[in-house]
Design a protein around this motif. Sequence first.
Motif, mmCIF file in Angstrom:
data_model
loop_
_atom_site.group_PDB
_atom_site.id
_atom_site.type_symbol
_atom_site.label_atom_id
_atom_site.label_comp_id
_atom_site.label_asym_id
_atom_site.label_seq_id
_atom_site.Cartn_x
_atom_site.Cartn_y
_atom_site.Cartn_z
ATOM 1 N N ALA A 194 0.854 -1.185 0.000
ATOM 2 C CA ALA A 194 0.000 0.000 0.000
ATOM 3 C C ALA A 194 0.888 1.233 0.000
ATOM 4 O O ALA A 194 2.081 1.153 0.275
ATOM 5 C CB ALA A 194 -0.903 -0.004 1.228
ATOM 6 N N ILE A 195 0.300 2.357 -0.300
ATOM 7 C CA ILE A 195 1.017 3.625 -0.269
ATOM 8 C C ILE A 195 0.738 4.300 1.067
ATOM 9 O O ILE A 195 -0.412 4.445 1.472
ATOM 10 C CB ILE A 195 0.584 4.521 -1.438
ATOM 11 N N LYS A 196 1.818 4.681 1.755
ATOM 12 C CA LYS A 196 1.695 5.385 3.038
ATOM 13 C C LYS A 196 1.618 6.889 2.839
ATOM 14 O O LYS A 196 0.889 7.580 3.541
ATOM 15 C CB LYS A 196 2.885 5.056 3.944
ATOM 16 N N SER A 197 2.409 7.393 1.881
ATOM 17 C CA SER A 197 2.412 8.837 1.651
ATOM 18 C C SER A 197 2.906 9.140 0.245
ATOM 19 O O SER A 197 3.591 8.333 -0.374
ATOM 20 C CB SER A 197 3.297 9.549 2.678
ATOM 21 N N ALA A 198 2.542 10.321 -0.224
ATOM 22 C CA ALA A 198 3.009 10.809 -1.523
ATOM 23 C C ALA A 198 3.297 12.290 -1.377
ATOM 24 O O ALA A 198 2.461 13.046 -0.872
ATOM 25 C CB ALA A 198 1.976 10.558 -2.600
ATOM 26 N N LYS A 199 4.486 12.674 -1.795
ATOM 27 C CA LYS A 199 4.924 14.065 -1.631
ATOM 28 C C LYS A 199 5.340 14.610 -2.991
ATOM 29 O O LYS A 199 6.081 13.962 -3.740
ATOM 30 C CB LYS A 199 6.095 14.108 -0.655
ATOM 31 N N ILE A 237 6.311 14.747 -10.780
ATOM 32 C CA ILE A 237 7.085 13.757 -10.026
ATOM 33 C C ILE A 237 6.631 13.759 -8.564
ATOM 34 O O ILE A 237 6.568 14.805 -7.925
ATOM 35 C CB ILE A 237 8.594 14.043 -10.102
ATOM 36 N N LEU A 238 6.335 12.554 -8.076
ATOM 37 C CA LEU A 238 5.963 12.372 -6.675
ATOM 38 C C LEU A 238 6.953 11.426 -6.007
ATOM 39 O O LEU A 238 7.428 10.470 -6.635
ATOM 40 C CB LEU A 238 4.566 11.758 -6.549
ATOM 41 N N GLU A 239 7.257 11.699 -4.756
ATOM 42 C CA GLU A 239 8.012 10.768 -3.921
ATOM 43 C C GLU A 239 6.974 9.948 -3.160
ATOM 44 O O GLU A 239 6.187 10.491 -2.400
ATOM 45 C CB GLU A 239 8.909 11.524 -2.948
ATOM 46 N N ILE A 240 6.980 8.648 -3.412
ATOM 47 C CA ILE A 240 5.978 7.770 -2.833
ATOM 48 C C ILE A 240 6.623 6.850 -1.811
ATOM 49 O O ILE A 240 7.629 6.205 -2.102
ATOM 50 C CB ILE A 240 5.280 6.938 -3.928
ATOM 51 N N GLN A 241 6.051 6.815 -0.615
ATOM 52 C CA GLN A 241 6.501 5.879 0.424
ATOM 53 C C GLN A 241 5.468 4.767 0.532
ATOM 54 O O GLN A 241 4.273 5.018 0.648
ATOM 55 C CB GLN A 241 6.672 6.566 1.770
ATOM 56 N N PHE A 242 5.971 3.535 0.490
ATOM 57 C CA PHE A 242 5.109 2.360 0.518
ATOM 58 C C PHE A 242 5.049 1.758 1.915
ATOM 59 O O PHE A 242 5.842 2.112 2.794
ATOM 60 C CB PHE A 242 5.612 1.328 -0.500
ATOM 61 N N ASP A 255 -7.403 4.398 0.764
ATOM 62 C CA ASP A 255 -7.207 2.956 0.960
ATOM 63 C C ASP A 255 -5.853 2.481 0.435
ATOM 64 O O ASP A 255 -5.762 1.438 -0.209
ATOM 65 C CB ASP A 255 -8.336 2.157 0.296
ATOM 66 N N GLY A 256 -4.815 3.262 0.676
ATOM 67 C CA GLY A 256 -3.465 2.856 0.294
ATOM 68 C C GLY A 256 -3.155 2.991 -1.182
ATOM 69 O O GLY A 256 -2.202 2.392 -1.679
ATOM 70 N N ASN A 257 -3.940 3.804 -1.891
ATOM 71 C CA ASN A 257 -3.726 3.978 -3.322
ATOM 72 C C ASN A 257 -3.854 5.447 -3.686
ATOM 73 O O ASN A 257 -4.618 6.178 -3.065
ATOM 74 C CB ASN A 257 -4.758 3.168 -4.112
ATOM 75 N N LEU A 258 -3.111 5.881 -4.720
ATOM 76 C CA LEU A 258 -3.261 7.235 -5.235
ATOM 77 C C LEU A 258 -4.468 7.263 -6.154
ATOM 78 O O LEU A 258 -4.634 6.397 -7.014
ATOM 79 C CB LEU A 258 -2.021 7.647 -6.028
#
Length: 83
Positions: A5-10, A16-21, A59-62
Amino acid sequence: MSELAIKSAKYIKSHILEIQFSDDHIKLVDFAPFIFSNGHPDYEIYKSESEFLKFDLIDGNLNWDDYTMIFPVEDLYKNKLTK
């Protein structure tokens, strides 16, 4: 592997996004090649950076605009966005 799942997106810049899983892996994902080469009319709006940035984490998705644009989490993890 447990369900990813995705925890965060910056936002970084442009599309461009920095995605933390959920496994704490971090990936820079450039959505521009997908958005600008797709040609699908539903994605035209996201060529605008301000519209692209109107995503939600659900729900853990962009998710963009009530599922108009959404990607499998595994594809984002591998940085493999396909048309």
